[in-house]
Design a protein around this motif. Structure first.
Motif, short mmCIF file in Angstrom:
data_model
loop_
_atom_site.label_atom_id
_atom_site.label_comp_id
_atom_site.label_asym_id
_atom_site.label_seq_id
_atom_site.Cartn_x
_atom_site.Cartn_y
_atom_site.Cartn_z
N ASP A 398 0.42 -1.12 0.64
CA ASP A 398 -0.14 -0.27 -0.33
C ASP A 398 0.85 1.25 0.09
O ASP A 398 1.69 1.73 0.71
CB ASP A 398 -0.58 0.20 1.68
CG ASP A 398 -2.05 1.40 1.15
OD1 ASP A 398 -1.86 2.35 0.73
OD2 ASP A 398 -3.02 0.98 1.95
N PRO A 399 0.65 2.05 -1.44
CA PRO A 399 1.75 3.10 -0.90
C PRO A 399 1.27 4.56 0.22
O PRO A 399 2.29 4.55 0.76
CB PRO A 399 1.61 3.91 -2.14
CG PRO A 399 0.85 2.86 -3.09
CD PRO A 399 -0.29 1.75 -1.96
N VAL A 400 0.24 4.56 0.57
CA VAL A 400 -0.21 5.08 1.88
C VAL A 400 1.14 4.66 2.70
O VAL A 400 1.96 5.46 3.90
CB VAL A 400 -1.63 5.34 2.22
CG1 VAL A 400 -1.59 5.43 3.79
CG2 VAL A 400 -2.24 6.07 1.46
N ASN A 401 1.18 3.57 3.28
CA ASN A 401 1.78 3.10 4.27
C ASN A 401 3.74 3.07 4.03
O ASN A 401 4.34 3.05 4.70
CB ASN A 401 1.72 1.46 4.41
CG ASN A 401 0.61 1.21 4.92
OD1 ASN A 401 0.08 1.68 5.66
ND2 ASN A 401 0.26 0.00 5.02
N LEU A 402 3.74 2.42 2.50
CA LEU A 402 5.52 2.84 1.73
C LEU A 402 5.65 3.78 2.18
O LEU A 402 7.19 4.09 2.34
CB LEU A 402 5.06 1.85 0.88
CG LEU A 402 6.61 2.15 0.04
CD1 LEU A 402 7.42 0.86 1.35
CD2 LEU A 402 6.71 1.81 -1.12
N VAL A 403 5.41 4.53 1.50
CA VAL A 403 5.69 5.78 1.02
C VAL A 403 6.28 6.78 1.94
O VAL A 403 7.73 7.43 2.49
CB VAL A 403 5.57 6.50 -0.51
CG1 VAL A 403 5.59 7.97 -0.74
CG2 VAL A 403 4.88 5.78 -1.46
N PRO A 404 5.48 7.37 2.78
CA PRO A 404 5.76 8.43 3.11
C PRO A 404 6.60 8.11 5.21
O PRO A 404 7.75 8.86 5.47
CB PRO A 404 4.40 9.09 4.40
CG PRO A 404 3.65 8.17 4.13
CD PRO A 404 3.82 6.90 2.75
N ILE A 405 6.52 6.28 5.40
CA ILE A 405 7.36 5.78 6.31
C ILE A 405 8.99 5.85 5.42
O ILE A 405 9.87 6.11 6.63
CB ILE A 405 6.71 4.57 6.14
CG1 ILE A 405 4.77 4.35 6.50
CG2 ILE A 405 7.68 3.98 7.50
CD1 ILE A 405 4.97 5.99 7.94
N ALA A 406 8.80 5.56 4.27
CA ALA A 406 10.07 5.29 3.53
C ALA A 406 10.94 6.59 4.07
O ALA A 406 11.70 7.02 4.18
CB ALA A 406 10.44 5.15 2.50
N ALA A 407 10.17 7.49 3.90
CA ALA A 407 11.08 9.20 3.55
C ALA A 407 10.79 9.52 4.66
O ALA A 407 12.44 10.02 5.16
CB ALA A 407 10.07 9.99 2.92
N GLY A 408 10.01 9.09 5.75
CA GLY A 408 10.96 9.75 6.92
C GLY A 408 11.39 8.67 7.87
O GLY A 408 12.17 9.38 9.19
N LEU A 438 2.74 12.88 9.77
CA LEU A 438 1.98 14.24 8.81
C LEU A 438 1.55 13.42 7.67
O LEU A 438 0.26 13.31 6.95
CB LEU A 438 2.41 15.48 8.84
CG LEU A 438 2.67 16.10 10.51
CD1 LEU A 438 3.20 17.42 10.16
CD2 LEU A 438 0.76 16.41 10.99
N GLY A 439 2.72 12.74 6.72
CA GLY A 439 2.74 12.37 5.92
C GLY A 439 2.21 11.14 5.72
O GLY A 439 0.93 11.47 5.24
N TYR A 440 1.55 10.35 6.92
CA TYR A 440 0.78 9.47 6.85
C TYR A 440 -1.03 9.49 6.58
O TYR A 440 -1.81 9.26 6.13
CB TYR A 440 0.99 8.00 8.09
CG TYR A 440 0.25 7.16 7.84
CD1 TYR A 440 -0.16 5.77 7.17
CD2 TYR A 440 -0.99 7.34 8.83
CE1 TYR A 440 -1.14 5.07 6.66
CE2 TYR A 440 -1.65 6.23 8.73
CZ TYR A 440 -1.93 5.34 8.37
OH TYR A 440 -3.02 4.31 8.48
N HIS A 441 -1.36 10.62 7.30
CA HIS A 441 -2.05 10.53 8.13
C HIS A 441 -3.09 11.11 7.32
O HIS A 441 -4.33 11.55 6.50
CB HIS A 441 -2.76 11.34 9.18
CG HIS A 441 -2.38 10.64 10.30
ND1 HIS A 441 -3.38 8.98 10.97
CD2 HIS A 441 -1.39 10.08 11.75
CE1 HIS A 441 -2.92 9.11 11.98
NE2 HIS A 441 -2.12 9.21 12.27
N VAL A 442 -2.05 12.73 6.37
CA VAL A 442 -2.81 13.66 5.27
C VAL A 442 -2.52 12.80 4.21
O VAL A 442 -4.04 12.66 3.39
CB VAL A 442 -1.50 14.12 5.13
CG1 VAL A 442 -2.26 15.53 3.93
CG2 VAL A 442 -1.65 15.51 6.23
N LEU A 443 -2.06 11.55 3.44
CA LEU A 443 -2.38 11.12 2.73
C LEU A 443 -2.74 10.16 2.40
O LEU A 443 -4.19 9.76 1.63
CB LEU A 443 -0.92 10.17 1.76
CG LEU A 443 0.52 11.05 1.70
CD1 LEU A 443 1.62 9.81 1.25
CD2 LEU A 443 -0.28 11.96 0.78
N ALA A 444 -3.39 9.47 4.09
CA ALA A 444 -4.60 8.35 3.75
C ALA A 444 -6.26 9.32 4.18
O ALA A 444 -6.94 8.72 3.19
CB ALA A 444 -4.22 8.72 5.24
#
Length: 503
Positions: A398-408, A438-444
Protein backbone atom coordinates in the motif's frame (compact mmCIF):
# COMPACT_ATOMS: atom_id res chain seq x y z
CA UNK A 1 -11.25 -18.75 47.55
CA UNK A 2 -11.33 -15.03 47.04
CA UNK A 3 -13.52 -13.07 49.36
CA UNK A 4 -16.76 -11.69 48.03
CA UNK A 5 -16.80 -8.60 50.24
CA UNK A 6 -16.30 -5.23 48.61
CA UNK A 7 -12.79 -3.74 48.78
CA UNK A 8 -11.96 -1.36 51.57
CA UNK A 9 -11.69 2.41 50.93
CA UNK A 10 -7.89 2.14 51.23
CA UNK A 11 -7.84 -0.55 48.57
CA UNK A 12 -10.06 1.44 46.21
CA UNK A 13 -8.12 4.69 46.54
CA UNK A 14 -4.51 3.62 47.20
CA UNK A 15 -4.43 0.05 45.92
CA UNK A 16 -3.17 -1.35 49.24
CA UNK A 17 -4.71 -3.70 51.80
CA UNK A 18 -3.90 -7.07 50.20
CA UNK A 19 -5.64 -10.34 51.02
CA UNK A 20 -3.45 -13.31 52.00
CA UNK A 21 -3.31 -15.90 49.22
CA UNK A 22 -3.97 -19.36 50.65
CA UNK A 23 -1.55 -20.10 53.49
CA UNK A 24 0.86 -17.44 52.23
CA UNK A 25 3.59 -19.92 51.31
CA UNK A 26 3.08 -20.41 47.57
CA UNK A 27 0.38 -20.04 44.90
CA UNK A 28 -2.24 -22.74 45.10
CA UNK A 29 -1.96 -25.45 42.40
CA UNK A 30 -3.18 -24.03 39.09
CA UNK A 31 -3.79 -20.57 40.63
CA UNK A 32 -1.95 -17.28 40.58
CA UNK A 33 -1.42 -14.58 43.19
CA UNK A 34 -3.50 -11.69 41.90
CA UNK A 35 -2.61 -7.98 42.24
CA UNK A 36 -4.87 -7.53 45.29
CA UNK A 37 -3.38 -10.59 47.04
CA UNK A 38 -0.02 -11.34 48.62
CA UNK A 39 2.05 -14.15 50.05
CA UNK A 40 3.58 -13.94 53.54
CA UNK A 41 5.59 -10.77 54.11
CA UNK A 42 9.02 -12.52 54.17
CA UNK A 43 8.23 -14.13 50.81
CA UNK A 44 6.88 -10.83 49.48
CA UNK A 45 10.12 -9.07 50.45
CA UNK A 46 12.09 -11.79 48.61
CA UNK A 47 9.95 -11.36 45.52
CA UNK A 48 10.55 -7.60 45.68
CA UNK A 49 14.31 -8.17 45.77
CA UNK A 50 13.97 -10.44 42.73
CA UNK A 51 12.22 -7.63 40.85
CA UNK A 52 15.09 -5.27 41.74
CA UNK A 53 17.62 -7.73 40.30
CA UNK A 54 15.55 -8.00 37.09
CA UNK A 55 15.34 -4.24 36.51
CA UNK A 56 18.77 -3.35 37.82
CA UNK A 57 20.94 -3.75 34.71
CA UNK A 58 18.94 -1.62 32.29
CA UNK A 59 17.93 0.91 34.94
CA UNK A 60 21.51 1.98 35.60
CA UNK A 61 22.97 1.31 32.12
CA UNK A 62 20.64 3.73 30.32
CA UNK A 63 21.43 6.70 32.62
CA UNK A 64 25.15 6.09 32.07
CA UNK A 65 24.57 6.14 28.30
CA UNK A 66 22.62 9.39 28.64
CA UNK A 67 25.23 10.99 30.89
CA UNK A 68 22.93 11.05 33.94
CA UNK A 69 23.55 9.92 37.52
CA UNK A 70 22.81 6.16 37.73
CA UNK A 71 22.49 6.29 41.51
CA UNK A 72 19.78 8.93 41.26
CA UNK A 73 18.06 6.91 38.53
CA UNK A 74 17.93 3.84 40.79
CA UNK A 75 16.48 5.84 43.68
CA UNK A 76 13.94 7.65 41.50
CA UNK A 77 12.85 4.36 39.94
CA UNK A 78 11.60 3.40 43.40
CA UNK A 79 9.81 6.73 43.82
CA UNK A 80 8.35 6.42 40.31
CA UNK A 81 7.06 2.90 40.96
CA UNK A 82 5.23 4.05 44.11
CA UNK A 83 3.70 6.99 42.22
CA UNK A 84 2.61 4.70 39.38
CA UNK A 85 0.97 2.18 41.74
CA UNK A 86 -0.94 4.99 43.43
CA UNK A 87 -2.19 6.46 40.14
CA UNK A 88 -3.43 3.09 38.82
CA UNK A 89 -4.87 2.30 42.28
CA UNK A 90 -2.96 -0.97 42.49
CA UNK A 91 -4.70 -2.54 39.49
CA UNK A 92 -1.57 -2.89 37.32
CA UNK A 93 1.46 -4.68 38.80
CA UNK A 94 4.50 -3.05 37.19
CA UNK A 95 7.93 -1.62 37.96
CA UNK A 96 9.11 1.67 36.45
CA UNK A 97 12.77 1.65 35.45
CA UNK A 98 14.82 3.87 33.15
CA UNK A 99 13.41 4.21 29.63
CA UNK A 100 15.56 3.89 26.50
CA UNK A 101 13.02 5.69 24.31
CA UNK A 102 14.62 9.10 24.87
CA UNK A 103 18.25 8.01 24.48
CA UNK A 104 18.36 9.20 20.87
CA UNK A 105 16.90 12.59 21.75
CA UNK A 106 19.38 13.01 24.61
CA UNK A 107 22.28 12.20 22.26
CA UNK A 108 20.98 14.81 19.80
CA UNK A 109 20.66 17.44 22.56
CA UNK A 110 24.20 16.82 23.75
CA UNK A 111 25.53 16.86 20.18
CA UNK A 112 23.99 20.33 19.80
CA UNK A 113 25.83 21.53 22.91
CA UNK A 114 23.08 20.93 25.47
CA UNK A 115 24.03 20.55 29.13
CA UNK A 116 22.80 17.93 31.58
CA UNK A 117 20.22 20.37 32.98
CA UNK A 118 19.00 21.02 29.43
CA UNK A 119 18.63 17.26 28.95
CA UNK A 120 16.57 16.81 32.13
CA UNK A 121 14.46 19.85 31.24
CA UNK A 122 13.57 18.27 27.90
CA UNK A 123 12.81 14.96 29.63
CA UNK A 124 10.48 16.79 32.03
CA UNK A 125 8.60 18.26 29.05
CA UNK A 126 8.26 14.77 27.56
CA UNK A 127 6.88 13.51 30.87
CA UNK A 128 4.26 16.25 31.02
CA UNK A 129 3.23 15.60 27.41
CA UNK A 130 2.96 11.87 28.15
CA UNK A 131 0.83 12.63 31.22
CA UNK A 132 -1.44 14.81 29.06
CA UNK A 133 -1.79 11.95 26.57
CA UNK A 134 -2.76 9.69 29.48
CA UNK A 135 -5.50 12.08 30.56
CA UNK A 136 -6.85 12.27 27.01
CA UNK A 137 -6.84 8.48 26.68
CA UNK A 138 -8.55 8.12 30.06
CA UNK A 139 -11.48 10.31 29.04
CA UNK A 140 -11.63 9.56 25.29
CA UNK A 141 -10.98 5.82 25.49
CA UNK A 142 -8.04 3.57 24.51
CA UNK A 143 -9.19 3.38 20.86
CA UNK A 144 -7.79 6.88 20.37
CA UNK A 145 -4.21 5.55 20.51
CA UNK A 146 -4.78 3.07 17.71
CA UNK A 147 -6.26 5.78 15.49
CA UNK A 148 -3.53 8.35 16.10
CA UNK A 149 -0.62 5.92 16.06
CA UNK A 150 -1.45 2.94 13.84
CA UNK A 151 1.16 0.14 13.79
CA UNK A 152 2.83 1.41 10.62
CA UNK A 153 3.52 4.82 12.24
CA UNK A 154 4.43 3.52 15.71
CA UNK A 155 6.81 0.95 14.22
CA UNK A 156 8.55 3.57 12.09
CA UNK A 157 9.09 5.92 15.05
CA UNK A 158 10.57 3.16 17.23
CA UNK A 159 12.77 2.00 14.34
CA UNK A 160 14.29 5.41 13.67
CA UNK A 161 14.74 6.10 17.40
CA UNK A 162 17.02 3.08 17.70
CA UNK A 163 18.89 3.26 14.41
CA UNK A 164 19.41 7.01 14.64
CA UNK A 165 21.84 6.19 17.46
CA UNK A 166 24.29 4.27 15.26
CA UNK A 167 26.62 7.30 14.86
CA UNK A 168 26.81 7.60 18.67
CA UNK A 169 28.35 4.12 18.79
CA UNK A 170 30.61 4.64 15.77
CA UNK A 171 31.87 8.14 16.63
CA UNK A 172 31.90 8.32 20.44
CA UNK A 173 31.98 4.99 22.29
CA UNK A 174 33.62 2.45 19.97
CA UNK A 175 36.80 4.47 19.20
CA UNK A 176 37.60 4.80 22.92
CA UNK A 177 38.67 1.13 23.07
CA UNK A 178 37.68 -0.90 20.01
CA UNK A 179 38.94 -4.29 21.24
CA UNK A 180 37.20 -4.09 24.61
CA UNK A 181 34.09 -2.92 22.74
CA UNK A 182 34.28 -5.91 20.42
CA UNK A 183 34.78 -8.38 23.27
CA UNK A 184 31.92 -6.85 25.28
CA UNK A 185 29.62 -6.98 22.26
CA UNK A 186 30.40 -10.68 21.75
CA UNK A 187 29.60 -11.47 25.40
CA UNK A 188 26.27 -9.64 25.19
CA UNK A 189 25.33 -11.49 21.99
CA UNK A 190 26.36 -14.93 23.28
CA UNK A 191 24.64 -14.40 26.65
CA UNK A 192 21.41 -13.18 25.07
CA UNK A 193 21.25 -16.02 22.55
CA UNK A 194 22.73 -19.11 24.19
CA UNK A 195 21.62 -18.69 27.80
CA UNK A 196 18.04 -19.42 28.78
CA UNK A 197 15.39 -17.90 31.00
CA UNK A 198 16.35 -15.25 33.50
CA UNK A 199 20.04 -15.11 32.54
CA UNK A 200 19.27 -14.24 28.93
CA UNK A 201 17.40 -11.17 30.21
CA UNK A 202 20.57 -10.05 31.99
CA UNK A 203 22.69 -10.10 28.82
CA UNK A 204 23.41 -6.35 28.95
CA UNK A 205 24.29 -6.51 32.65
CA UNK A 206 26.58 -9.53 32.13
CA UNK A 207 28.30 -7.73 29.25
CA UNK A 208 28.83 -4.62 31.38
CA UNK A 209 30.39 -6.59 34.26
CA UNK A 210 32.63 -8.53 31.84
CA UNK A 211 33.78 -5.39 29.99
CA UNK A 212 34.43 -3.53 33.24
CA UNK A 213 36.53 -6.42 34.60
CA UNK A 214 38.40 -6.84 31.30
CA UNK A 215 39.26 -3.13 31.21
CA UNK A 216 40.58 -3.30 34.79
CA UNK A 217 42.75 -6.32 33.96
CA UNK A 218 44.13 -4.67 30.80
CA UNK A 219 45.05 -1.55 32.78
CA UNK A 220 47.25 -3.70 35.02
CA UNK A 221 48.73 -5.90 32.31
CA UNK A 222 48.93 -3.80 29.13
CA UNK A 223 49.01 -0.39 30.80
CA UNK A 224 47.20 2.83 29.80
CA UNK A 225 45.64 3.24 26.38
CA UNK A 226 46.18 6.08 23.91
CA UNK A 227 42.74 6.81 22.50
CA UNK A 228 40.01 9.47 22.38
CA UNK A 229 38.00 10.05 25.53
CA UNK A 230 34.34 10.97 25.88
CA UNK A 231 35.09 14.46 24.54
CA UNK A 232 36.98 13.13 21.50
CA UNK A 233 40.39 14.38 22.68
CA UNK A 234 43.13 11.78 22.24
CA UNK A 235 45.13 11.23 25.45
CA UNK A 236 46.99 8.45 27.22
CA UNK A 237 44.88 7.29 30.16
CA UNK A 238 43.70 4.29 32.16
CA UNK A 239 40.51 2.63 30.97
CA UNK A 240 38.99 2.47 34.47
CA UNK A 241 39.34 5.66 36.52
CA UNK A 242 38.05 5.26 40.06
CA UNK A 243 39.22 8.48 41.72
CA UNK A 244 35.68 9.85 42.11
CA UNK A 245 34.37 6.49 43.36
CA UNK A 246 37.12 6.34 45.99
CA UNK A 247 36.19 9.77 47.37
CA UNK A 248 32.41 9.27 47.25
CA UNK A 249 30.68 8.56 50.61
CA UNK A 250 28.98 5.27 51.35
CA UNK A 251 25.72 6.87 52.45
CA UNK A 252 23.97 10.05 51.37
CA UNK A 253 21.64 11.51 48.78
CA UNK A 254 22.67 11.34 45.11
CA UNK A 255 23.65 14.56 43.40
CA UNK A 256 20.55 16.44 42.20
CA UNK A 257 20.09 19.47 39.97
CA UNK A 258 17.30 21.65 38.62
CA UNK A 259 16.34 21.35 34.93
CA UNK A 260 16.50 24.15 32.38
CA UNK A 261 14.24 24.51 29.37
CA UNK A 262 14.83 25.32 25.70
CA UNK A 263 12.34 24.96 22.85
CA UNK A 264 14.79 23.18 20.54
CA UNK A 265 15.62 20.51 23.14
CA UNK A 266 11.95 20.00 24.01
CA UNK A 267 11.12 19.45 20.34
CA UNK A 268 13.74 16.71 20.07
CA UNK A 269 12.15 14.57 22.82
CA UNK A 270 8.57 14.67 21.53
CA UNK A 271 8.99 11.73 19.10
CA UNK A 272 10.08 9.65 22.08
CA UNK A 273 6.65 10.22 23.63
CA UNK A 274 5.13 8.17 20.79
CA UNK A 275 7.50 5.33 21.62
CA UNK A 276 6.64 5.60 25.32
CA UNK A 277 2.92 5.41 24.54
CA UNK A 278 3.45 2.33 22.36
CA UNK A 279 5.74 0.77 24.97
CA UNK A 280 3.31 1.30 27.83
CA UNK A 281 0.36 0.02 25.80
CA UNK A 282 2.19 -3.18 24.85
CA UNK A 283 3.27 -3.87 28.41
CA UNK A 284 -0.20 -3.27 29.84
CA UNK A 285 -1.72 -5.61 27.24
CA UNK A 286 0.77 -8.29 28.27
CA UNK A 287 -0.09 -7.88 31.96
CA UNK A 288 -3.82 -7.99 31.14
CA UNK A 289 -3.38 -11.27 29.29
CA UNK A 290 -1.36 -12.83 32.11
CA UNK A 291 -3.77 -11.79 34.86
CA UNK A 292 -6.92 -12.40 32.83
CA UNK A 293 -8.09 -8.86 33.61
CA UNK A 294 -9.54 -6.15 31.39
CA UNK A 295 -7.09 -3.29 31.89
CA UNK A 296 -8.33 -1.08 29.04
CA UNK A 297 -10.28 1.13 31.49
CA UNK A 298 -7.03 1.96 33.35
CA UNK A 299 -4.75 2.27 30.29
CA UNK A 300 -5.05 6.05 30.44
CA UNK A 301 -4.16 5.99 34.13
CA UNK A 302 -1.08 3.88 33.36
CA UNK A 303 0.16 6.34 30.74
CA UNK A 304 -0.65 9.24 33.08
CA UNK A 305 1.27 7.56 35.91
CA UNK A 306 4.32 6.98 33.72
CA UNK A 307 4.25 10.58 32.51
CA UNK A 308 4.02 11.97 36.03
CA UNK A 309 6.80 9.65 37.18
CA UNK A 310 9.07 10.83 34.36
CA UNK A 311 8.32 14.46 35.21
CA UNK A 312 9.01 13.96 38.92
CA UNK A 313 12.24 12.05 38.23
CA UNK A 314 13.63 14.63 35.80
CA UNK A 315 12.60 17.52 38.06
CA UNK A 316 15.44 16.54 40.42
CA UNK A 317 17.88 15.52 37.65
CA UNK A 318 16.81 11.90 37.17
CA UNK A 319 16.19 9.78 34.09
CA UNK A 320 12.93 9.09 32.17
CA UNK A 321 10.93 6.07 33.30
CA UNK A 322 8.76 3.38 31.77
CA UNK A 323 7.09 0.11 32.70
CA UNK A 324 9.70 -2.67 32.51
CA UNK A 325 9.41 -5.82 30.41
CA UNK A 326 12.04 -7.52 32.56
CA UNK A 327 9.69 -7.45 35.55
CA UNK A 328 6.78 -8.64 33.44
CA UNK A 329 8.96 -11.64 32.61
CA UNK A 330 9.50 -12.31 36.33
CA UNK A 331 5.73 -12.32 36.86
CA UNK A 332 5.24 -14.72 33.96
CA UNK A 333 7.76 -17.11 35.53
CA UNK A 334 6.46 -16.93 39.12
CA UNK A 335 2.70 -16.36 38.50
CA UNK A 336 2.82 -13.86 41.37
CA UNK A 337 1.20 -10.58 40.28
CA UNK A 338 0.92 -9.04 43.73
CA UNK A 339 1.50 -5.28 43.80
CA UNK A 340 2.81 -5.75 47.36
CA UNK A 341 5.98 -7.21 45.83
CA UNK A 342 6.43 -4.02 43.82
CA UNK A 343 6.11 -1.88 46.92
CA UNK A 344 8.94 -3.96 48.42
CA UNK A 345 10.99 -3.57 45.21
CA UNK A 346 10.51 0.20 45.33
CA UNK A 347 11.70 0.32 48.94
CA UNK A 348 14.80 -1.73 48.04
CA UNK A 349 15.64 0.60 45.13
CA UNK A 350 15.38 3.60 47.45
CA UNK A 351 17.96 2.03 49.77
CA UNK A 352 20.33 1.36 46.83
CA UNK A 353 20.01 4.97 45.75
CA UNK A 354 21.30 6.19 49.09
CA UNK A 355 24.82 4.85 48.37
CA UNK A 356 26.73 7.49 46.30
CA UNK A 357 29.84 5.28 46.15
CA UNK A 358 27.89 2.72 44.15
CA UNK A 359 26.71 5.39 41.70
CA UNK A 360 30.24 6.73 41.19
CA UNK A 361 31.49 3.20 40.53
CA UNK A 362 28.88 2.71 37.81
CA UNK A 363 29.56 6.15 36.32
CA UNK A 364 33.21 5.13 35.85
CA UNK A 365 32.24 2.51 33.24
CA UNK A 366 34.83 2.73 30.41
CA UNK A 367 33.71 4.10 27.04
CA UNK A 368 34.78 0.93 25.21
CA UNK A 369 32.44 -1.12 27.40
CA UNK A 370 29.56 1.21 26.59
CA UNK A 371 30.46 0.84 22.90
CA UNK A 372 30.06 -2.94 23.03
CA UNK A 373 26.78 -2.70 24.93
CA UNK A 374 25.18 0.05 22.88
CA UNK A 375 25.94 -1.50 19.50
CA UNK A 376 23.54 -4.31 20.47
CA UNK A 377 21.20 -2.21 22.58
CA UNK A 378 20.49 0.46 19.97
CA UNK A 379 19.96 -2.16 17.27
CA UNK A 380 17.48 -4.01 19.47
CA UNK A 381 15.54 -0.81 20.10
CA UNK A 382 15.30 -0.19 16.36
CA UNK A 383 14.24 -3.74 15.55
CA UNK A 384 11.36 -3.46 18.02
CA UNK A 385 9.82 -1.15 15.42
CA UNK A 386 10.13 -3.85 12.77
CA UNK A 387 8.56 -6.28 15.26
CA UNK A 388 5.52 -3.98 15.53
CA UNK A 389 5.18 -4.09 11.73
CA UNK A 390 5.45 -7.88 11.60
CA UNK A 391 3.01 -8.55 14.45
CA UNK A 392 0.46 -6.18 12.91
CA UNK A 393 0.96 -7.53 9.34
CA UNK A 394 1.58 -4.04 7.92
CA UNK A 395 1.04 -4.09 4.13
CA UNK A 396 3.88 -2.18 2.46
CA UNK A 397 2.35 -2.85 -0.96
CA UNK A 398 0.00 0.00 0.00
CA UNK A 399 1.68 3.29 -1.08
CA UNK A 400 0.22 5.13 1.90
CA UNK A 401 2.12 2.76 4.19
CA UNK A 402 5.27 2.63 2.07
CA UNK A 403 6.06 6.10 0.73
CA UNK A 404 5.74 8.50 3.74
CA UNK A 405 7.22 5.89 6.08
CA UNK A 406 10.21 5.34 3.79
CA UNK A 407 10.88 9.07 3.62
CA UNK A 408 10.50 9.59 7.37
CA UNK A 409 12.74 6.67 8.32
CA UNK A 410 15.62 7.79 6.08
CA UNK A 411 15.35 11.40 7.31
CA UNK A 412 15.40 10.22 10.93
CA UNK A 413 18.17 7.65 10.67
CA UNK A 414 20.33 9.84 8.44
CA UNK A 415 20.12 12.84 10.77
CA UNK A 416 18.90 15.15 8.00
CA UNK A 417 18.32 18.73 9.14
CA UNK A 418 15.70 21.22 7.93
CA UNK A 419 16.60 24.87 8.63
CA UNK A 420 13.31 26.63 9.38
CA UNK A 421 14.88 29.96 10.39
CA UNK A 422 18.39 31.17 11.18
CA UNK A 423 17.98 30.09 14.78
CA UNK A 424 15.57 27.16 14.54
CA UNK A 425 15.89 23.84 12.76
CA UNK A 426 14.24 20.40 12.83
CA UNK A 427 16.46 17.38 12.35
CA UNK A 428 16.98 13.67 12.91
CA UNK A 429 14.34 11.92 14.97
CA UNK A 430 12.07 14.99 15.20
CA UNK A 431 12.03 15.57 11.43
CA UNK A 432 11.60 11.88 10.63
CA UNK A 433 8.70 11.56 13.05
CA UNK A 434 6.93 14.65 11.68
CA UNK A 435 7.20 13.39 8.10
CA UNK A 436 6.06 9.91 9.10
CA UNK A 437 3.11 10.97 11.25
CA UNK A 438 1.81 13.88 9.17
CA UNK A 439 2.60 12.22 5.84
CA UNK A 440 0.67 9.07 6.68
CA UNK A 441 -2.45 10.77 8.07
CA UNK A 442 -2.60 13.49 5.41
CA UNK A 443 -2.18 11.06 2.51
CA UNK A 444 -4.64 8.59 4.00
CA UNK A 445 -7.21 11.39 4.37
CA UNK A 446 -6.65 12.64 0.80
CA UNK A 447 -6.88 9.20 -0.72
CA UNK A 448 -10.12 8.28 1.05
CA UNK A 449 -12.48 10.65 -0.85
CA UNK A 450 -10.66 9.88 -4.10
CA UNK A 451 -11.28 6.17 -3.62
CA UNK A 452 -14.93 6.78 -2.75
CA UNK A 453 -15.35 9.04 -5.81
CA UNK A 454 -13.79 6.41 -8.07
CA UNK A 455 -16.16 3.76 -6.73
CA UNK A 456 -19.20 6.01 -7.33
CA UNK A 457 -18.09 6.95 -10.85
CA UNK A 458 -17.90 3.39 -12.14
CA UNK A 459 -20.50 3.10 -14.97
CA UNK A 460 -23.50 0.86 -14.48
CA UNK A 461 -23.87 -1.68 -17.30
CA UNK A 462 -26.67 -0.61 -19.72
CA UNK A 463 -28.59 -3.17 -21.77
CA UNK A 464 -28.02 -2.74 -25.54
CA UNK A 465 -30.95 -3.03 -27.96
CA UNK A 466 -31.37 -6.57 -29.15
CA UNK A 467 -28.85 -7.91 -26.67
CA UNK A 468 -30.06 -9.81 -23.67
CA UNK A 469 -28.72 -8.55 -20.39
CA UNK A 470 -26.47 -11.06 -18.66
CA UNK A 471 -28.19 -12.89 -15.93
CA UNK A 472 -26.69 -14.41 -12.84
CA UNK A 473 -28.12 -17.88 -12.44
CA UNK A 474 -30.04 -18.40 -9.27
CA UNK A 475 -28.34 -20.77 -6.87
CA UNK A 476 -29.82 -24.22 -6.78
CA UNK A 477 -30.02 -26.61 -3.89
CA UNK A 478 -27.44 -28.79 -5.66
CA UNK A 479 -24.92 -25.94 -5.98
CA UNK A 480 -25.48 -24.16 -2.65
CA UNK A 481 -24.22 -26.21 0.27
CA UNK A 482 -25.86 -25.85 3.63
CA UNK A 483 -24.23 -23.14 5.74
CA UNK A 484 -21.79 -24.40 8.30
CA UNK A 485 -21.43 -22.47 11.52
CA UNK A 486 -17.77 -21.68 12.14
CA UNK A 487 -16.39 -22.11 15.64
CA UNK A 488 -15.55 -19.04 17.67
CA UNK A 489 -12.05 -17.67 17.03
CA UNK A 490 -10.99 -18.56 20.56
CA UNK A 491 -11.60 -22.26 19.72
CA UNK A 492 -9.59 -22.25 16.51
CA UNK A 493 -6.24 -21.74 18.17
CA UNK A 494 -4.88 -21.33 21.68
CA UNK A 495 -4.35 -17.87 23.08
CA UNK A 496 -0.84 -16.62 22.36
CA UNK A 497 1.67 -16.24 25.14
CA UNK A 498 1.98 -12.72 26.47
CA UNK A 499 4.14 -10.56 24.23
CA UNK A 500 6.98 -9.00 26.21
CA UNK A 501 9.11 -6.32 24.64
CA UNK A 502 12.43 -4.93 25.70
CA UNK A 503 12.66 -1.54 27.65
Amino acid sequence: MKGTQSPSPARRILGVGWRLHGDGRAPRPGAAVMPDERLSWPRTVGLGAQHVVAMFGATFVFPVVMGLDPNLAIMMSGVSTVLFLLVVQGRIPSYLGTSASLVGAVAAIRAAGGTTSTVTGAILVAGLVLAAVGLIVHFAGPGLINKAFPPVVAGAVVLLIGLNLAPVVADIYWPQDQWVALATMCVVVVTGVLLRGFWSRLAVFVGLVFGYALSWVLDRTAGPITAPGATGEVTRHLRVQLSEAASAPWFGLPAMHAPTFTASAALLVLPGVIALVAENTGHIKAVAEMTGSDLDPVLGRAILGDGLATAVSSAVGGAPTTTFAENIGVMAATRVYSTAAYWMAAATALLFGLCPKFGALVAATPGGVLGGITVVLYGMIGLLGAKIWIKSSVDFADPVNLVPIAAGVVLGIGGVSLEVTDTFSVSGIALGTLVTLLGYHVLAALRRPAAESAAESRPTPVAQPGVAAPRTPAPTARLAPAPVQEPAPALLEPSPAPAVTAS
